[in-house]
Motif scaffolding. Structure first.
Motif, PDB file in Angstrom:
ATOM      1  N   ASN A  13       0.828  -1.210   0.000  1.00 29.95           N
ATOM      2  CA  ASN A  13       0.000   0.000   0.000  1.00 29.95           C
ATOM      3  C   ASN A  13       0.868   1.267   0.000  1.00 29.95           C
ATOM      4  O   ASN A  13       0.523   2.259  -0.637  1.00 29.95           O
ATOM      5  CB  ASN A  13      -0.950   0.022   1.189  1.00 29.95           C
ATOM      6  CG  ASN A  13      -2.142  -0.880   0.990  1.00 29.95           C
ATOM      7  OD1 ASN A  13      -2.498  -1.214  -0.139  1.00 29.95           O
ATOM      8  ND2 ASN A  13      -2.760  -1.272   2.079  1.00 29.95           N
ATOM      9  N   PHE A  14       1.993   1.233   0.699  1.00 28.12           N
ATOM     10  CA  PHE A  14       2.903   2.375   0.717  1.00 28.12           C
ATOM     11  C   PHE A  14       3.438   2.649  -0.688  1.00 28.12           C
ATOM     12  O   PHE A  14       3.551   3.796  -1.114  1.00 28.12           O
ATOM     13  CB  PHE A  14       4.053   2.113   1.697  1.00 28.12           C
ATOM     14  CG  PHE A  14       5.040   3.225   1.769  1.00 28.12           C
ATOM     15  CD1 PHE A  14       4.743   4.392   2.459  1.00 28.12           C
ATOM     16  CD2 PHE A  14       6.273   3.124   1.143  1.00 28.12           C
ATOM     17  CE1 PHE A  14       5.651   5.429   2.532  1.00 28.12           C
ATOM     18  CE2 PHE A  14       7.193   4.149   1.202  1.00 28.12           C
ATOM     19  CZ  PHE A  14       6.877   5.308   1.901  1.00 28.12           C
ATOM     20  N   CYS A  15       3.763   1.571  -1.411  1.00 25.37           N
ATOM     21  CA  CYS A  15       4.264   1.740  -2.780  1.00 25.37           C
ATOM     22  C   CYS A  15       3.153   2.169  -3.729  1.00 25.37           C
ATOM     23  O   CYS A  15       3.380   2.974  -4.638  1.00 25.37           O
ATOM     24  CB  CYS A  15       4.878   0.433  -3.270  1.00 25.37           C
ATOM     25  SG  CYS A  15       6.363  -0.041  -2.366  1.00 25.37           S
ATOM     26  N   LEU A  16       1.964   1.657  -3.538  1.00 22.35           N
ATOM     27  CA  LEU A  16       0.857   1.951  -4.451  1.00 22.35           C
ATOM     28  C   LEU A  16       0.284   3.358  -4.254  1.00 22.35           C
ATOM     29  O   LEU A  16      -0.299   3.921  -5.178  1.00 22.35           O
ATOM     30  CB  LEU A  16      -0.256   0.916  -4.286  1.00 22.35           C
ATOM     31  CG  LEU A  16       0.092  -0.506  -4.735  1.00 22.35           C
ATOM     32  CD1 LEU A  16      -1.026  -1.460  -4.373  1.00 22.35           C
ATOM     33  CD2 LEU A  16       0.396  -0.562  -6.214  1.00 22.35           C
ATOM     34  N   ILE A  17       0.445   3.928  -3.058  1.00 16.86           N
ATOM     35  CA  ILE A  17      -0.120   5.257  -2.790  1.00 16.86           C
ATOM     36  C   ILE A  17       0.574   6.333  -3.640  1.00 16.86           C
ATOM     37  O   ILE A  17       0.003   7.387  -3.923  1.00 16.86           O
ATOM     38  CB  ILE A  17      -0.046   5.592  -1.293  1.00 16.86           C
ATOM     39  CG1 ILE A  17      -1.074   6.646  -0.947  1.00 16.86           C
ATOM     40  CG2 ILE A  17       1.326   6.047  -0.891  1.00 16.86           C
ATOM     41  CD1 ILE A  17      -1.306   6.788   0.533  1.00 16.86           C
ATOM     42  N   ALA A  18       1.801   6.048  -4.077  1.00 14.22           N
ATOM     43  CA  ALA A  18       2.562   7.025  -4.860  1.00 14.22           C
ATOM     44  C   ALA A  18       2.108   7.093  -6.321  1.00 14.22           C
ATOM     45  O   ALA A  18       2.530   7.977  -7.047  1.00 14.22           O
ATOM     46  CB  ALA A  18       4.049   6.681  -4.799  1.00 14.22           C
ATOM     47  N   ILE A  19       1.246   6.170  -6.732  1.00 18.12           N
ATOM     48  CA  ILE A  19       0.778   6.163  -8.121  1.00 18.12           C
ATOM     49  C   ILE A  19      -0.160   7.345  -8.342  1.00 18.12           C
ATOM     50  O   ILE A  19      -1.096   7.566  -7.574  1.00 18.12           O
ATOM     51  CB  ILE A  19       0.073   4.834  -8.454  1.00 18.12           C
ATOM     52  CG1 ILE A  19       1.073   3.688  -8.356  1.00 18.12           C
ATOM     53  CG2 ILE A  19      -0.567   4.877  -9.830  1.00 18.12           C
ATOM     54  CD1 ILE A  19       0.473   2.320  -8.552  1.00 18.12           C
ATOM     55  N   LYS A  20       0.099   8.080  -9.403  1.00 21.30           N
ATOM     56  CA  LYS A  20      -0.695   9.278  -9.712  1.00 21.30           C
ATOM     57  C   LYS A  20      -1.999   8.892 -10.411  1.00 21.30           C
ATOM     58  O   LYS A  20      -2.108   7.829 -11.010  1.00 21.30           O
ATOM     59  CB  LYS A  20       0.092  10.217 -10.639  1.00 21.30           C
ATOM     60  CG  LYS A  20       1.433  10.652 -10.090  1.00 21.30           C
ATOM     61  CD  LYS A  20       1.275  11.604  -8.944  1.00 21.30           C
ATOM     62  CE  LYS A  20       2.658  12.080  -8.499  1.00 21.30           C
ATOM     63  NZ  LYS A  20       2.683  12.559  -7.168  1.00 21.30           N
ATOM     64  N   GLY A  21      -2.962   9.773 -10.338  1.00 21.80           N
ATOM     65  CA  GLY A  21      -4.217   9.587 -11.060  1.00 21.80           C
ATOM     66  C   GLY A  21      -5.252   8.778 -10.309  1.00 21.80           C
ATOM     67  O   GLY A  21      -6.253   8.377 -10.890  1.00 21.80           O
ATOM     68  N   GLY A  22      -5.038   8.488  -9.048  1.00 21.04           N
ATOM     69  CA  GLY A  22      -6.040   7.770  -8.264  1.00 21.04           C
ATOM     70  C   GLY A  22      -6.104   6.274  -8.530  1.00 21.04           C
ATOM     71  O   GLY A  22      -7.094   5.625  -8.194  1.00 21.04           O
ATOM     72  N   TRP A  23      -5.068   5.701  -9.130  1.00 22.23           N
ATOM     73  CA  TRP A  23      -5.067   4.272  -9.415  1.00 22.23           C
ATOM     74  C   TRP A  23      -4.532   3.427  -8.255  1.00 22.23           C
ATOM     75  O   TRP A  23      -4.686   2.216  -8.256  1.00 22.23           O
ATOM     76  CB  TRP A  23      -4.247   3.998 -10.667  1.00 22.23           C
ATOM     77  CG  TRP A  23      -5.028   4.295 -11.901  1.00 22.23           C
ATOM     78  CD1 TRP A  23      -5.006   5.464 -12.613  1.00 22.23           C
ATOM     79  CD2 TRP A  23      -5.966   3.455 -12.533  1.00 22.23           C
ATOM     80  NE1 TRP A  23      -5.877   5.382 -13.654  1.00 22.23           N
ATOM     81  CE2 TRP A  23      -6.490   4.149 -13.634  1.00 22.23           C
ATOM     82  CE3 TRP A  23      -6.438   2.168 -12.272  1.00 22.23           C
ATOM     83  CZ2 TRP A  23      -7.435   3.620 -14.469  1.00 22.23           C
ATOM     84  CZ3 TRP A  23      -7.385   1.640 -13.125  1.00 22.23           C
ATOM     85  CH2 TRP A  23      -7.878   2.355 -14.200  1.00 22.23           C
ATOM     86  N   GLY A  24      -3.916   4.052  -7.275  1.00 22.45           N
ATOM     87  CA  GLY A  24      -3.315   3.307  -6.171  1.00 22.45           C
ATOM     88  C   GLY A  24      -4.317   2.462  -5.415  1.00 22.45           C
ATOM     89  O   GLY A  24      -4.085   1.280  -5.167  1.00 22.45           O
ATOM     90  N   TRP A  25      -5.459   3.037  -5.059  1.00 20.04           N
ATOM     91  CA  TRP A  25      -6.451   2.285  -4.287  1.00 20.04           C
ATOM     92  C   TRP A  25      -7.071   1.182  -5.135  1.00 20.04           C
ATOM     93  O   TRP A  25      -7.419   0.115  -4.627  1.00 20.04           O
ATOM     94  CB  TRP A  25      -7.525   3.215  -3.711  1.00 20.04           C
ATOM     95  CG  TRP A  25      -8.469   3.790  -4.731  1.00 20.04           C
ATOM     96  CD1 TRP A  25      -8.342   4.958  -5.407  1.00 20.04           C
ATOM     97  CD2 TRP A  25      -9.699   3.206  -5.167  1.00 20.04           C
ATOM     98  NE1 TRP A  25      -9.405   5.152  -6.248  1.00 20.04           N
ATOM     99  CE2 TRP A  25     -10.265   4.083  -6.115  1.00 20.04           C
ATOM    100  CE3 TRP A  25     -10.388   2.035  -4.844  1.00 20.04           C
ATOM    101  CZ2 TRP A  25     -11.474   3.821  -6.756  1.00 20.04           C
ATOM    102  CZ3 TRP A  25     -11.588   1.784  -5.480  1.00 20.04           C
ATOM    103  CH2 TRP A  25     -12.120   2.667  -6.427  1.00 20.04           C
ATOM    104  N   ARG A  26      -7.186   1.410  -6.440  1.00 20.34           N
ATOM    105  CA  ARG A  26      -7.744   0.373  -7.315  1.00 20.34           C
ATOM    106  C   ARG A  26      -6.810  -0.842  -7.392  1.00 20.34           C
ATOM    107  O   ARG A  26      -7.254  -1.996  -7.330  1.00 20.34           O
ATOM    108  CB  ARG A  26      -7.989   0.954  -8.705  1.00 20.34           C
ATOM    109  CG  ARG A  26      -9.127   1.941  -8.746  1.00 20.34           C
ATOM    110  CD  ARG A  26      -9.305   2.506 -10.153  1.00 20.34           C
ATOM    111  NE  ARG A  26     -10.420   3.425 -10.221  1.00 20.34           N
ATOM    112  CZ  ARG A  26     -10.322   4.739 -10.104  1.00 20.34           C
ATOM    113  NH1 ARG A  26      -9.142   5.297  -9.902  1.00 20.34           N
ATOM    114  NH2 ARG A  26     -11.397   5.505 -10.182  1.00 20.34           N
TER     115      ARG A  26
END
Length: 101
Positions: A13-26
């Motif tokens: 989750n820490f790595c995915l939160i840095a994804i831009k455009g709101g795709w991290g939670w998906r």
């Protein structure tokens, strides 16, 4: 170094939160579905245990699985014990009701 499940989730989750455009939670939600999928599909692929096969009356299959698990042909005493236990279990009436008493 080994990680438990919670640590893996926190790191991912820490790595995915840095994804831009709101795709991290998906992606995080999608990754959470992988263990669920494995837990759903795995029982369909696993052969029955010797005990469950014997209780369903499939004695030859139960013996074959027991032989495969033990890796030897010397399974007769254990097999007979499982058959005996299965017969005893079948004689018990209203087992769930008896647990509630």
């Amino acid at each position: 170094m080994s990680f438990n499940g919670l640590q893996v989730v926190i790191i991912s989750n820490f790595c995915l939160i840095a994804i831009k455009g709101g795709w991290g939670w998906r992606l995080s939600l999608g990754l959470a579905g992988i263990p669920t999928l494995l837990l759903t599909v795995r029982p369909l692929l696993v052969v029955g245990s010797p005990n469950s096969l014997i209780e369903r009356g499939r004695l030859d299959e139960g013996k074959a699985v027991l032989r495969k698990i033990r890796g030897t042909d010397k399974i007769e005493p254990e097999f007979l014990e499982l058959v005996k236990a299965s017969r005893i279990v079948k004689q018990v009436k209203h087992s769930f009701r008896n647990l509630l008493k």
